[in-house]
Design a protein around this motif. Structure first.
Motif, PDB file in Angstrom:
ATOM      1  N   ILE A  30       0.823  -1.213   0.000  1.00 40.36           N
ATOM      2  CA  ILE A  30       0.000   0.000   0.000  1.00 40.36           C
ATOM      3  C   ILE A  30       0.854   1.259   0.000  1.00 40.36           C
ATOM      4  O   ILE A  30       0.505   2.262  -0.627  1.00 40.36           O
ATOM      5  CB  ILE A  30      -0.967  -0.016   1.198  1.00 40.36           C
ATOM      6  N   ALA A  31       1.997   1.205   0.668  1.00 45.42           N
ATOM      7  CA  ALA A  31       2.870   2.387   0.738  1.00 45.42           C
ATOM      8  C   ALA A  31       3.373   2.813  -0.638  1.00 45.42           C
ATOM      9  O   ALA A  31       3.747   3.981  -0.828  1.00 45.42           O
ATOM     10  CB  ALA A  31       4.049   2.104   1.665  1.00 45.42           C
ATOM     11  N   ASP A  32       3.377   1.902  -1.611  1.00 46.03           N
ATOM     12  CA  ASP A  32       3.872   2.219  -2.952  1.00 46.03           C
ATOM     13  C   ASP A  32       2.752   2.540  -3.934  1.00 46.03           C
ATOM     14  O   ASP A  32       3.014   2.794  -5.121  1.00 46.03           O
ATOM     15  CB  ASP A  32       4.685   1.036  -3.501  1.00 46.03           C
ATOM     16  N   ILE A  33       1.506   2.527  -3.458  1.00 46.46           N
ATOM     17  CA  ILE A  33       0.356   2.756  -4.348  1.00 46.46           C
ATOM     18  C   ILE A  33       0.027   4.238  -4.421  1.00 46.46           C
ATOM     19  O   ILE A  33       0.033   4.948  -3.416  1.00 46.46           O
ATOM     20  CB  ILE A  33      -0.865   1.948  -3.860  1.00 46.46           C
ATOM     21  N   ARG A  34      -0.285   4.695  -5.622  1.00 45.63           N
ATOM     22  CA  ARG A  34      -0.736   6.075  -5.822  1.00 45.63           C
ATOM     23  C   ARG A  34      -2.094   6.025  -6.520  1.00 45.63           C
ATOM     24  O   ARG A  34      -2.260   5.349  -7.532  1.00 45.63           O
ATOM     25  CB  ARG A  34       0.260   6.869  -6.661  1.00 45.63           C
ATOM     26  N   VAL A  35      -3.046   6.746  -5.973  1.00 42.49           N
ATOM     27  CA  VAL A  35      -4.421   6.748  -6.476  1.00 42.49           C
ATOM     28  C   VAL A  35      -4.703   8.057  -7.204  1.00 42.49           C
ATOM     29  O   VAL A  35      -4.322   9.136  -6.729  1.00 42.49           O
ATOM     30  CB  VAL A  35      -5.424   6.573  -5.322  1.00 42.49           C
ATOM     31  N   LEU A  36      -5.373   7.959  -8.347  1.00 42.77           N
ATOM     32  CA  LEU A  36      -5.892   9.141  -9.036  1.00 42.77           C
ATOM     33  C   LEU A  36      -7.337   9.326  -8.592  1.00 42.77           C
ATOM     34  O   LEU A  36      -8.175   8.441  -8.795  1.00 42.77           O
ATOM     35  CB  LEU A  36      -5.827   8.948 -10.549  1.00 42.77           C
ATOM     36  N   LEU A  37      -7.628  10.455  -7.956  1.00 43.86           N
ATOM     37  CA  LEU A  37      -8.947  10.695  -7.363  1.00 43.86           C
ATOM     38  C   LEU A  37      -9.624  11.881  -8.022  1.00 43.86           C
ATOM     39  O   LEU A  37      -9.070  12.982  -8.093  1.00 43.86           O
ATOM     40  CB  LEU A  37      -8.801  10.957  -5.862  1.00 43.86           C
ATOM     41  N   PHE A  38     -10.859  11.657  -8.505  1.00 41.85           N
ATOM     42  CA  PHE A  38     -11.652  12.695  -9.159  1.00 41.85           C
ATOM     43  C   PHE A  38     -13.003  12.787  -8.457  1.00 41.85           C
ATOM     44  O   PHE A  38     -13.637  11.777  -8.177  1.00 41.85           O
ATOM     45  CB  PHE A  38     -11.854  12.309 -10.633  1.00 41.85           C
ATOM     46  N   GLY A  39     -13.438  14.001  -8.128  1.00 39.75           N
ATOM     47  CA  GLY A  39     -14.747  14.115  -7.490  1.00 39.75           C
ATOM     48  C   GLY A  39     -15.061  15.499  -6.973  1.00 39.75           C
ATOM     49  O   GLY A  39     -14.400  16.490  -7.327  1.00 39.75           O
ATOM     50  N   ASP A  40     -16.097  15.555  -6.151  1.00 39.48           N
ATOM     51  CA  ASP A  40     -16.585  16.811  -5.565  1.00 39.48           C
ATOM     52  C   ASP A  40     -15.841  17.095  -4.265  1.00 39.48           C
ATOM     53  O   ASP A  40     -15.995  16.353  -3.283  1.00 39.48           O
ATOM     54  CB  ASP A  40     -18.087  16.700  -5.271  1.00 39.48           C
ATOM     55  N   PHE A  41     -15.053  18.144  -4.247  1.00 32.14           N
ATOM     56  CA  PHE A  41     -14.322  18.531  -3.041  1.00 32.14           C
ATOM     57  C   PHE A  41     -15.129  19.570  -2.258  1.00 32.14           C
ATOM     58  O   PHE A  41     -15.639  20.536  -2.838  1.00 32.14           O
ATOM     59  CB  PHE A  41     -12.945  19.079  -3.396  1.00 32.14           C
ATOM     60  N   MET A  42     -15.232  19.358  -0.962  1.00 34.15           N
ATOM     61  CA  MET A  42     -16.029  20.232  -0.102  1.00 34.15           C
ATOM     62  C   MET A  42     -15.272  20.535   1.181  1.00 34.15           C
ATOM     63  O   MET A  42     -14.228  19.945   1.462  1.00 34.15           O
ATOM     64  CB  MET A  42     -17.366  19.567   0.268  1.00 34.15           C
ATOM     65  N   VAL A  43     -15.857  21.448   1.963  1.00 34.56           N
ATOM     66  CA  VAL A  43     -15.331  21.770   3.286  1.00 34.56           C
ATOM     67  C   VAL A  43     -16.355  21.342   4.326  1.00 34.56           C
ATOM     68  O   VAL A  43     -17.525  21.709   4.247  1.00 34.56           O
ATOM     69  CB  VAL A  43     -15.044  23.281   3.427  1.00 34.56           C
ATOM     70  N   ASP A  44     -15.909  20.546   5.283  1.00 31.45           N
ATOM     71  CA  ASP A  44     -16.746  20.165   6.420  1.00 31.45           C
ATOM     72  C   ASP A  44     -16.356  21.023   7.619  1.00 31.45           C
ATOM     73  O   ASP A  44     -15.203  21.000   8.058  1.00 31.45           O
ATOM     74  CB  ASP A  44     -16.554  18.689   6.774  1.00 31.45           C
ATOM     75  N   LYS A  45     -17.335  21.754   8.148  1.00 29.21           N
ATOM     76  CA  LYS A  45     -17.074  22.626   9.292  1.00 29.21           C
ATOM     77  C   LYS A  45     -17.889  22.132  10.489  1.00 29.21           C
ATOM     78  O   LYS A  45     -19.052  21.753  10.345  1.00 29.21           O
ATOM     79  CB  LYS A  45     -17.457  24.075   8.969  1.00 29.21           C
ATOM     80  N   TYR A  46     -17.243  22.151  11.641  1.00 26.83           N
ATOM     81  CA  TYR A  46     -17.902  21.722  12.872  1.00 26.83           C
ATOM     82  C   TYR A  46     -17.830  22.851  13.893  1.00 26.83           C
ATOM     83  O   TYR A  46     -16.754  23.394  14.155  1.00 26.83           O
ATOM     84  CB  TYR A  46     -17.227  20.476  13.446  1.00 26.83           C
ATOM     85  N   ILE A  47     -18.973  23.186  14.453  1.00 27.45           N
ATOM     86  CA  ILE A  47     -19.032  24.151  15.552  1.00 27.45           C
ATOM     87  C   ILE A  47     -19.471  23.379  16.793  1.00 27.45           C
ATOM     88  O   ILE A  47     -20.601  22.898  16.879  1.00 27.45           O
ATOM     89  CB  ILE A  47     -20.013  25.295  15.251  1.00 27.45           C
ATOM     90  N   HIS A  48     -18.531  23.216  17.732  1.00 29.63           N
ATOM     91  CA  HIS A  48     -18.794  22.438  18.943  1.00 29.63           C
ATOM     92  C   HIS A  48     -19.190  23.367  20.096  1.00 29.63           C
ATOM     93  O   HIS A  48     -18.708  24.495  20.188  1.00 29.63           O
ATOM     94  CB  HIS A  48     -17.549  21.651  19.349  1.00 29.63           C
ATOM     95  N   GLY A  49     -20.052  22.880  20.950  1.00 31.27           N
ATOM     96  CA  GLY A  49     -20.446  23.696  22.092  1.00 31.27           C
ATOM     97  C   GLY A  49     -21.296  22.939  23.081  1.00 31.27           C
ATOM     98  O   GLY A  49     -21.483  21.722  22.987  1.00 31.27           O
ATOM     99  N   LYS A  50     -21.829  23.686  24.055  1.00 27.40           N
ATOM    100  CA  LYS A  50     -22.690  23.118  25.095  1.00 27.40           C
ATOM    101  C   LYS A  50     -24.101  23.687  24.946  1.00 27.40           C
ATOM    102  O   LYS A  50     -24.283  24.865  24.643  1.00 27.40           O
ATOM    103  CB  LYS A  50     -22.139  23.455  26.479  1.00 27.40           C
TER     104      LYS A  50
END
Length: 479
Positions: free
Chosen positions: A9-29
């Protein structure tokens, strides 16, 4: 399944195509209801930003130890800049990522209290990827596929994966005998035609077939039909707590039960499955083995909060712990112990011949176990015992000595030791504590220098008086 394949696995390289997004988390009480409206008030304690969508597939690939070359578009906006910066910081090849003013970078914001989401809001504009981008990557086909062992198309239905783009990647990959794995979305699966693997869940399969699927017969019929319609080599159907069903042209359908683990959050589990399948296929595992490993990987990430990932160390640990015996080889032990150390566990090591297992041995294991959280016991091979104890030993052959040790609750892992001293094993495993009997305390033991060189410690334990294999053998012979 062989460890040698996982090491690839350390020698494997993947070509990745897709929808890139941002995941935001607001933590609280949350401790009160708003006086303005019947809604909870979140007192914010922290904020977190992560790669989402295809970006979470990136996270899964790199934590498993492989490399990634990414394809996709983001907007000329702060979120788009953040995605490109984050990918670069992770060492991802971003030379084929592009920014366009007409594209809005998608973000999903989750409000969280006590590891539970109670609100999510999305900022997105769904539109097809610019034609100019598809044409640009088409012109660079030769260099695009250089050094690539697997292609993943991560379709979140936000416009990145068009029919033209998907067909180009599938055809280009197949000309080079590179497997293509699809994480699908929507109801138009024609754009995935001729892919090697497609990984819908049951609801997605029902959506594309135009009706909900309730019975096993309906699922079987729908899976076989879809695989044939779009000429897939394999349809890999993810089924939550039921695991994975694999459809192919030879066996029909094969079911692989889910690995048992407490579910905390299923977010991103599909990303883990597609990443694991792509890497395992590229490493030479069979489709059936890929399903077993993907189930194990998904169970680990579902036991964590949020769009989580897993390391190769965690995967190996889970695979070993799900087996019937505790026997591990040195390579597997390195993965397992590294995972345990990442979790803050203290590793204790001891060794011996353990011929004719007796109460003295058991007492030493129980004492050793108190020095840490995990006890690994190295047992001398038959050849090693003969060199150390003479030609009449061992009385009990190594296979049965190992079985006895594996049956002890206080022993977590057992490893066969071919050498006459544990020095090579200790050098490979770096246990936190190495345990010896007190009869060695004032002797020049060879492992002491090795243990102390990496910051480990040697502990000495009391031995049960009068209890030894030599004494037992003498008593039996005398009687």
């Amino acid at each position: 399944m062989t460890i040698e394949k996982l090491n690839k696995i350390a020698d494997i390289r993947v070509l990745l195509f897709g929808d890139f997004m941002v995941d935001k988390y607001i933590h609280g009480k949350v401790s009160r209801i708003s006086p303005e409206a019947p809604v909870p008030v979140l007192e914010v304690t922290s904020r977190q930003t992560k790669l989402g969508g295809a970006g979470n597939v990136v996270n899964n690939i790199i934590t498993l130890g492989a490399g990634v070359r990414v394809l996709g578009c983001v907007g000329e906006d702060p979120d788009g800049e953040w995605i490109l910066s984050e990918l670069s910081e992770k060492g991802i090849e971003t030379g084929y990522m592009r920014k366009y003013p007409q594209v809005q970078t998608i973000s999903k914001t989750r409000l969280v209290s006590k590891n539970q989401q109670f609100l999510r809001y999305d900022e997105e504009k769904i539109q097809d990827i610019p034609d100019a981008y598809v044409e640009e990557i088409r012109q660079q086909e030769e260099v695009l596929f250089q050094g690539i062992q697997a292609v993943i198309i991560s379709d979140y239905g936000k416009g990145a994966v068009t029919k033209e783009g998907a067909e180009f990647l599938i055809e280009g990959a197949h000309r080079r005998n590179i497997p293509v794995i699809i994480d699908p979305k929507g109801t138009d699966y024609s754009k995935y035609e001729n892919a090697d693997v497609c990984t819908p869940n049951v609801k997605e399969l029902g959506d594309v077939m135009g009706k909900p699927l309730h019975t096993e017969e309906e699922i079987l019929e729908a899976g076989q039909k879809l695989r044939e319609q779009i000429h897939l080599k394999y349809l890999l159907l993810t089924r939550s707590e039921k695991g994975i069903s694999l459809f192919d042209g030879q066996q029909g359908r094969q079911d692989f039960p889910a690995a048992s683990k407490d579910v905390v959050d299923v977010t991103g589990a599909g990303d883990t499955v597609v990443s694991a399948v792509a890497l395992m296929m590229a490493a030479g595992f069979s489709p059936e083995e890929c399903c077993v490993l993907a189930n194990t990987a998904a169970s680990i990430v579902c036991s964590k909060f949020g769009a989580a990932t897993l390391s190769l160390n965690e995967l190996m640990e889970q695979m070993v712990n799900s087996g019937e015996f505790k026997l591990v080889d040195v390579t597997t032990a390195k993965y397992v112990l590294a995972s345990l150390k990442e979790k803050g566990k203290k590793i204790v090591f001891t060794n011996g011949c353990f011929d004719m297992l007796h109460a003295g041995h058991l007492a030493s294991f129980l004492q050793a176990r108190k020095f840490g959280d995990v006890l690994i016991v190295a047992v001398n091979s038959d050849a090693s015992v003969k060199r150390l104890k003479g030609p009449e030993r061992p009385v009990v052959e190594q296979q049965n000595r190992i079985r006895m040790l594996c049956a002890l609750e206080c022993v977590d892992y057992v490893i066969l030791m071919e050498d006459d001293t544990p020095v090579p094993l200790i050098q490979a495993l770096h246990p936190d504590v190495t345990v010896k009997g007190k009869d060695w305390e004032h002797k020049n033991i060879p492992e002491r220098h090795v243990v102390e060189s990496y910051g480990g410690t040697v502990k000495f334990i009391d031995l049960e008086e009068g209890l030894s294999t030599t004494n037992l053998i003498g008593k039996i012979r005398h009687e």
